[in-house]
Design a protein around this motif. Structure first.
Motif, PDB file in Angstrom:
ATOM      1  N   THR A 162       0.827  -1.202   0.000  1.00 53.46           N
ATOM      2  CA  THR A 162       0.000   0.000   0.000  1.00 53.46           C
ATOM      3  C   THR A 162       0.863   1.253   0.000  1.00 53.46           C
ATOM      4  N   LEU A 163       1.919   1.224   0.825  1.00 47.55           N
ATOM      5  CA  LEU A 163       2.838   2.369   0.872  1.00 47.55           C
ATOM      6  C   LEU A 163       3.444   2.624  -0.503  1.00 47.55           C
ATOM      7  N   LEU A 164       3.927   1.545  -1.145  1.00 52.76           N
ATOM      8  CA  LEU A 164       4.620   1.708  -2.419  1.00 52.76           C
ATOM      9  C   LEU A 164       3.661   2.043  -3.553  1.00 52.76           C
ATOM     10  N   SER A 165       2.434   1.482  -3.506  1.00 62.38           N
ATOM     11  CA  SER A 165       1.539   1.796  -4.621  1.00 62.38           C
ATOM     12  C   SER A 165       1.068   3.244  -4.521  1.00 62.38           C
ATOM     13  N   THR A 166       1.094   3.817  -3.315  1.00 64.93           N
ATOM     14  CA  THR A 166       0.824   5.249  -3.214  1.00 64.93           C
ATOM     15  C   THR A 166       1.937   6.045  -3.891  1.00 64.93           C
ATOM     16  N   ILE A 167       3.168   5.568  -3.734  1.00 64.98           N
ATOM     17  CA  ILE A 167       4.292   6.256  -4.383  1.00 64.98           C
ATOM     18  C   ILE A 167       4.181   6.123  -5.894  1.00 64.98           C
ATOM     19  N   THR A 168       3.945   4.902  -6.373  1.00 66.64           N
ATOM     20  CA  THR A 168       4.005   4.692  -7.820  1.00 66.64           C
ATOM     21  C   THR A 168       2.761   5.203  -8.535  1.00 66.64           C
ATOM     22  N   MET A 169       1.702   5.489  -7.762  1.00 60.83           N
ATOM     23  CA  MET A 169       0.470   5.986  -8.372  1.00 60.83           C
ATOM     24  C   MET A 169       0.729   7.197  -9.274  1.00 60.83           C
ATOM     25  N   HIS A 170       1.670   8.057  -8.862  1.00 56.23           N
ATOM     26  CA  HIS A 170       1.902   9.295  -9.594  1.00 56.23           C
ATOM     27  C   HIS A 170       3.071   9.230 -10.561  1.00 56.23           C
ATOM     28  N   THR A 171       3.601   8.046 -10.822  1.00 58.16           N
ATOM     29  CA  THR A 171       4.820   7.999 -11.626  1.00 58.16           C
ATOM     30  C   THR A 171       4.538   7.492 -13.032  1.00 58.16           C
TER      31      THR A 171
ATOM     32  N   PHE B 164       8.995  11.697  -2.372  1.00 62.04           N
ATOM     33  CA  PHE B 164       8.896  10.253  -2.553  1.00 62.04           C
ATOM     34  C   PHE B 164      10.266   9.598  -2.387  1.00 62.04           C
ATOM     35  N   ALA B 165      11.290  10.251  -2.952  1.00 62.15           N
ATOM     36  CA  ALA B 165      12.636   9.695  -2.816  1.00 62.15           C
ATOM     37  C   ALA B 165      13.045   9.654  -1.349  1.00 62.15           C
ATOM     38  N   ALA B 166      12.671  10.690  -0.589  1.00 60.02           N
ATOM     39  CA  ALA B 166      13.027  10.719   0.834  1.00 60.02           C
ATOM     40  C   ALA B 166      12.341   9.576   1.574  1.00 60.02           C
ATOM     41  N   VAL B 167      11.051   9.385   1.294  1.00 60.73           N
ATOM     42  CA  VAL B 167      10.330   8.294   1.965  1.00 60.73           C
ATOM     43  C   VAL B 167      10.968   6.950   1.606  1.00 60.73           C
ATOM     44  N   PHE B 168      11.280   6.785   0.324  1.00 61.60           N
ATOM     45  CA  PHE B 168      11.878   5.509  -0.086  1.00 61.60           C
ATOM     46  C   PHE B 168      13.278   5.345   0.502  1.00 61.60           C
ATOM     47  N   GLY B 169      14.018   6.462   0.599  1.00 61.41           N
ATOM     48  CA  GLY B 169      15.350   6.409   1.208  1.00 61.41           C
ATOM     49  C   GLY B 169      15.275   5.941   2.651  1.00 61.41           C
ATOM     50  N   ILE B 170      14.239   6.381   3.358  1.00 62.56           N
ATOM     51  CA  ILE B 170      14.106   5.981   4.765  1.00 62.56           C
ATOM     52  C   ILE B 170      13.763   4.497   4.863  1.00 62.56           C
TER      53      ILE B 170
END
Lengths: 238, 267
Positions: A162-171, B164-170
């Motif tokens: 869920t965390l990652l799909s929130t990130i990739t949603m906008h990419t 997003f990069a910061a969150v992923f970095g963490i």
């Protein structure tokens, strides 16, 4: 003077409403469970083709834990990719974000919805897997215990996913990007769950090893879900 | 604005000192540190005219390169996580630049660790690759760092990219302690536990190792600072170019307006 009382709904109430919303959409469209279930069945068919020549030659029980988790990982990847697509349609997510509430609740609700879909799929897939591939073998007495690693693993998959799909949603190229981010991040959990599942199916004298694997998986779940809880606000605000 | 601060002037010096320390450590490792006994041969055999019961490993010398480089990669990732947190707290783009630069340095050192580790695996264990816990978790770490850069290129909006990069970095950093601790968690690992109170390193091994470690840390840090300076200067040049362009456009507009007014007054 008339006293009007405005009370904010409790966090639990918000959580329940968001979760019911996702479940209701799914109940009406049956989009997620159908596509994920079909995909899982197709992966099992591919297994059938790839194992057909060797199935009698080796003990498939040794590999079954890993094979089972491959289905789960790829099926969940498919579901997670779609979990935010309906939120982006008609800017539904923006509507949710307008509500004055803790954003982490959105994370927990979405995660629980994904977890429920994943568990439903597993209820179908795991017996099918056993029916197709393990019918001729005799699993150990501990085989029923595989529900524990399946549950622990699914919680982690839902949380991280869920965390990652929130990130990739906008990419750009979001489907591929989710896999690129998701599979390395899920790896420690996958490793622990596969070892626990395999040990339970094959049977082992070393019960401590099983519990160690489960503790590792559970610990990873806790860390990742806590991080998701803390960081989710930043993701949605960006 | 001063063009170079004190730390920028120290950096080249630190790089030279780091390089010298590392070189000295390598020389010591080959000339002073004794060979380490590796896998036992089975029974006593005659190798090179001497009866030995276990093989002495020259390939163990990679230890003096491999382990310090790996530690620097962990340190760089810690920088990434730290500056990512700082970015999320402040939303200042300089912290984003820093965490990105730290991750770049981490990637360089991770690749160096993988390359040296792979050679070592080949000569000590006889295989190029094995899914051993430490190797696996470190491989995952490399994939995560590569994924960090793929994520960055996939997002256009600068602020969203940074967040997003910061969150992923963490979240990436969670794997670093796991990788570091895995040899303690999973005792079956072939990797030895190097850092512990009952470490059996003799001074002849310990001194070159520590020299290499501090040398590599200095090299890593100065590379980070140099790269950061380069990125900052590039950003500043881009900004100045933009300003210059705007100024030029404003001037040409002004000139055109003046010409038009002149034309009107002439009429």
């Amino acid at each position: 003077m008339v006293r009007t009382e405005m009370r904010n709904p409790s966090t639990l109430c918000q959580f329940r409403i968001l979760l019911t919303k996702d479940l209701r959409i799914e109940f009406r469209t049956k989009e997620m469970v159908t596509s994920m279930g079909l995909y899982a069945l197709l992966v099992l068919t591919v297994y059938g083709a790839s194992l057909a020549q060797t199935a009698w030659g080796f003990n498939i029980l040794q590999m079954s834990g890993g094979l089972l988790w491959v289905v789960i990982i790829f099926t969940s990847l498919l579901g997670l990719n779609r979990s935010f697509s309906q939120e982006k349609e008609f800017a539904a997510l923006d509507g949710i974000l307008l509500v004055p509430m803790d954003r982490s609740v959105i994370f927990l609700a979405k995660m629980t919805a994904n977890l429920i879909f994943l568990l439903v799929i597993q209820i179908i897939t795991v017996p099918l897997f056993i029916f197709f591939f393990l019918a001729t073998t005799t699993p150990a007495e501990t085989a029923l215990l595989i529900v524990i690693p399946l549950l622990v693993g699914s919680i982690g998959i839902a949380g991280i996913g869920t965390l990652l799909s929130t990130i990739t949603m906008h990419t750009r190229g979001k489907d591929v990007l989710l896999a690129v981010l998701f599979i390395p991040l899920i790896f420690p959990l996958l490793y622990a769950c596969v070892s626990a599942t395999s040990m339970m199916l094959v049977g082992t004298d070393d019960l401590g090893a099983i519990w160690r694997s489960l503790a590792l998986a559970g610990g990873y779940d806790v860390i990742m879900i806590l991080l998701g809880w803390v960081l989710y606000d930043f993701l949605l605000s960006a | 604005m001063r063009s170079s601060s004190l730390s920028d002037r120290i950096v080249p010096l630190a790089l030279v000192v780091g390089a010298l320390l590392t070189t000295a450590a390598f020389l010591l490792a080959f000339l002073v540190a004794p060979l380490v006994a590796g896998a036992s041969v089975g029974s006593t055999e005659i190798i090179g005219g001497i009866a030995v019961s276990n093989k002495l490993l020259l390939s163990q010398k990679i230890f003096f390169f491999h382990v310090p480089v790996a530690i620097v990669s962990f340190a760089a990732l810690a920088f990434t996580a730290f500056y990512s947190i700082r970015y999320l707290m402040t939303k200042e783009s300089r912290f984003d630049t820093r965490s990105r630069t730290a991750t770049e340095i981490a990637l360089v050192f991770i690749i160096a660790t993988m390359a040296s580790g792979d050679l070592w695996t080949r000569f000590d264990w006889g295989v190029w690759w094995v899914w051993e816990p430490r190797l696996t978790t470190y491989f995952i770490l490399m994939l995560l760092v590569i994924a960090y850069f793929i994520l960055r290129t996939a997002i256009d909006a600068p602020e969203r990219k940074a967040t997003f990069a910061a969150v992923f970095g963490i979240i990436t950093f969670v794997d670093a302690p796991i990788c570091f601790m895995i040899t303690r968690l999973v005792p079956s690992s072939i990797h030895p536990v190097v850092f512990s109170t009952e470490s059996s390193m003799s001074p002849l091994v310990l001194v070159p190792f520590l020299l290499a470690l501090f040398g590599m840390l200095l090299v890593g840090f100065s590379l980070y600072r140099l790269r950061l300076r380069q990125v900052t200067l590039t950003n500043r040049i881009e900004f100045l170019k933009l300003q210059l362009e705007e100024k030029r456009q404003a001037e040409s507009r002004k000139k055109r307006m003046m010409e038009e007014t002149k034309a009107i007054t002439v009429e």
